[in-house]
Design a protein around this motif. Sequence first.
Motif, short mmCIF file in Angstrom:
data_model
loop_
_atom_site.label_atom_id
_atom_site.label_comp_id
_atom_site.label_asym_id
_atom_site.label_seq_id
_atom_site.Cartn_x
_atom_site.Cartn_y
_atom_site.Cartn_z
N LYS A 230 64.37 42.04 33.32
CA LYS A 230 63.83 41.34 32.16
C LYS A 230 64.89 40.44 31.51
O LYS A 230 64.63 39.28 31.18
N VAL A 231 66.08 41.00 31.32
CA VAL A 231 67.14 40.23 30.67
C VAL A 231 67.49 39.02 31.51
O VAL A 231 67.65 37.90 30.99
N ARG A 232 67.62 39.20 32.83
CA ARG A 232 67.96 38.06 33.69
C ARG A 232 66.87 37.00 33.65
O ARG A 232 67.16 35.80 33.61
N ALA A 233 65.61 37.43 33.66
CA ALA A 233 64.52 36.46 33.65
C ALA A 233 64.45 35.69 32.34
O ALA A 233 64.11 34.51 32.33
N THR B 270 49.61 35.40 29.52
CA THR B 270 49.17 36.80 29.60
C THR B 270 49.63 37.44 30.91
O THR B 270 50.12 38.58 30.93
N VAL B 271 49.47 36.73 32.01
CA VAL B 271 49.90 37.24 33.32
C VAL B 271 51.42 37.45 33.33
O VAL B 271 51.93 38.48 33.79
N TRP B 272 52.16 36.48 32.81
CA TRP B 272 53.62 36.54 32.81
C TRP B 272 54.11 37.73 31.99
O TRP B 272 54.98 38.50 32.44
N ARG B 273 53.56 37.93 30.81
CA ARG B 273 54.00 39.04 29.97
C ARG B 273 53.66 40.39 30.60
O ARG B 273 54.45 41.34 30.53
N GLY B 274 52.48 40.50 31.22
CA GLY B 274 52.13 41.75 31.87
C GLY B 274 53.05 42.07 33.02
O GLY B 274 53.51 43.22 33.17
N ALA B 275 53.36 41.09 33.86
CA ALA B 275 54.27 41.32 34.99
C ALA B 275 55.68 41.63 34.51
O ALA B 275 56.36 42.51 35.05
N LEU B 276 56.13 40.92 33.48
CA LEU B 276 57.48 41.14 32.97
C LEU B 276 57.63 42.54 32.38
O LEU B 276 58.67 43.19 32.54
N GLY B 277 56.61 43.02 31.70
CA GLY B 277 56.71 44.32 31.03
C GLY B 277 56.86 45.49 31.98
O GLY B 277 57.24 46.58 31.54
N ARG B 278 56.59 45.30 33.26
CA ARG B 278 56.68 46.41 34.21
C ARG B 278 57.93 46.34 35.08
O ARG B 278 58.03 47.08 36.06
N ARG B 279 58.83 45.45 34.74
CA ARG B 279 60.07 45.34 35.50
C ARG B 279 61.20 46.10 34.81
O ARG B 279 61.10 46.50 33.65
#
Length: 767
Positions: free
Chosen positions: A735-738, A721-730
């Motif tokens: 996002k693609v690189r991660a 949940t934490v990972w998806r929330g942080a990723l969604g705001r980049r």
Amino acid sequence: MNRARPIEALLAALATTAVTLPVTTLFTPNTWMRPSIVLVAVVALTGAGLRTLTSQRPLVVLGQSTALVYAAALLHGRGHLWADLVPTPETGKAFGILLTQAGETVAISAAPAPSNRGTILGISLLVGLTALAVDAIGVTYRSPALAGIPLLAAFLGSATNSGDGLAPWYAVPAALCWLALMGRQSVGSLRAWGTPAPRAGGRAGADPSTSFAATGRIVGVAALAAAVVVPTLIPHLPTTFIADGLGQSSNGRGGGGSSIQLSSTVDIARDLESRSDNPVLRYRSSSQDLQPLRVGVLDDYRRGQWQARQEFSFVPIDGQIPPPIAGPEVPRRVERIEVSDNAVGAPQVALPAGTISTSLPDGTWNVTVAGVVQATTAADSYTAEFIELDPEPGQFATGPDASQLGVDPSTLALDRRSEDEVRALLAELTDDGDSALEVAQAVQAYLRSSQFTYSLELAQDDGTLPSDPLLRFLETRRGYCVQFSTAMIMLTRAAGIPSRMAVGFLPGVADGDDRVVRVSDAHAWPELYFPQLGWVRFEPTPATQSNAAPDYSLEASDPAATATPTPSATTPTASAAPSTAPTRDLTDNGGMGAVDTGGFSPVRFVTDNALTLLGILVVVLAVSAVPFGAWLSRRRAARAARDDAERVEAQWQSLLLRLQDIGYVPPDGTTPRQASRQITKAAYLTPDEDQALGRVVATVELARYARPGTELHDVADDAQTVWRGALGRRRRVDKVRALLLPAEGRGLWRSILRFSRPGPADKDTDE
């Protein structure tokens, strides 16, 4: 930094691929592109893999060279490999023959030159060597500025052979990739200098390379824009051609606009790949017995290829073209053709055989000794008068010695590789004492019979078929008009009848009072020489795929003598080299054919597109390799945990690595609680996501400080949940690189390649 340098390798490969764009104006069709791209990919992937395994740069370049040679052998050396896998000295000899053929093609052909096996091999090898040089200099030896030298050489080698100035888009993609390669290397070098103290008012921890990269992008784009705009504003010197053959055309792309040209060479071993319905010309004719419109004659057959001999041309006196040599005793008619919309590019002119006059302006056309009209300037419309002969059977006599007919000896020459089989087949088809006309009729009837199959795709060599393309056609009895015409020419030459191949277009289909000829109407047919008549057309291609055969060419027992289908709007008429665009060379070294009506076959589709499908599979595997490695790394860490405490610790470290992929890096030495506060603030977590992170941190602290054996709940869902929330705001690029290049996956594969156990702390290192 990752020693494999996948981003730099990708940029080098893209730059090499982009720099070959001008070659599309010099050769047609662009069948050289697919093997060239495969060799570029082999060089890039091999380099990335070897750089991971060793820091010895010469070994990396040597390994790439070996992989390039081996890949080229697999792509182009079929039939000359031991066990179809291992190159042998015979492979080198075959390559030498093909490269010699490529040199001859370039020397005698005006752009666009035909793409035969030799030119495809030569181009793909040059592209592969360019990729090797760019990757070695720009990536392995980390000198991207110097990598511009082989890129520029490759670009100029093709661009300077194009008759017209190239559009900017030919140069811009390669330049952008090269600038990106230099920029990435420069930013990496700047970061290696260290981090200076921020200026007053500056943001703490700001990356000093950011402003440098932004300035570099501005300068690079401005310089590229100036390079594109300035040449259009100032005069420049005429184009200088490196290769005389490709420079013979005043327009390197075969005419301006949407002009069409047929190739001056035909390869009978090539399949067809596409067809086009683009119109070539619109005309009206007074003739009731329409015949093909001829644009060229090919009379020299060598190693499976037809080409025209280098012969002189002349300008007829008073604009009158020499008429057929047939005497007044041969019945004839004078007919007229009016072309109202012509897209056939100079020097070719589509006219019926036997043309005696034309309305082309004086000084813009000439005639070859073979009787073919050529134009120095293409005309949108023109008219012509031509003679149609209606010979009687007795006028086809050849005399006792055909070698004394006064024609070029090459029109009687047989290919040594197939001569014995051709003579044996001729003996089966004819009887002693048959006249020349009876021989020609028997050969034509045999080829037009139901024993043969018209197909755009030739039979594939499974190791049991003859290597010679003509013998393969006679054994498989499958081909299109080029193979049918070649077979008839060789059989009639064996009988002592001079023969040659004509190329042009079928009469097209009716459109009101006009007839419209399309690209797909390109065709090839044989012309046979008889002393009382001159060169006479025959038609061995099956009736449903060609124009009606002339009446004089049909045997009395031939059903086609009473009913021969003629082309219509719904009947396929193509039997020549189609093109995917009207600016391409239509014969495609023998590319002639019609629509394949065999239906869809999954097995055949996979076989025909094996290389493309393999390339797609390689790309998919390459893209998914690192994400799969990240998933595998987490699975391995979970299985290796001896208790709940180690499992929770592994999940916490995995979350930190994934957050680092998108730029959230807590300082070294921070506690989980301190790290959570910084992550919440930097990632703008929602209350629910903040609570999930709190539960993760609380469980981690409990795992570290609680009594051994304490039961701990799984924090995988909260960490996700934490990972998806942080990723969604980049940003999207982050996002693609991660997702495609996670640190966990890179660490796993690097540890596997180094034969060491992976760990979450494994970091990228350079040499």
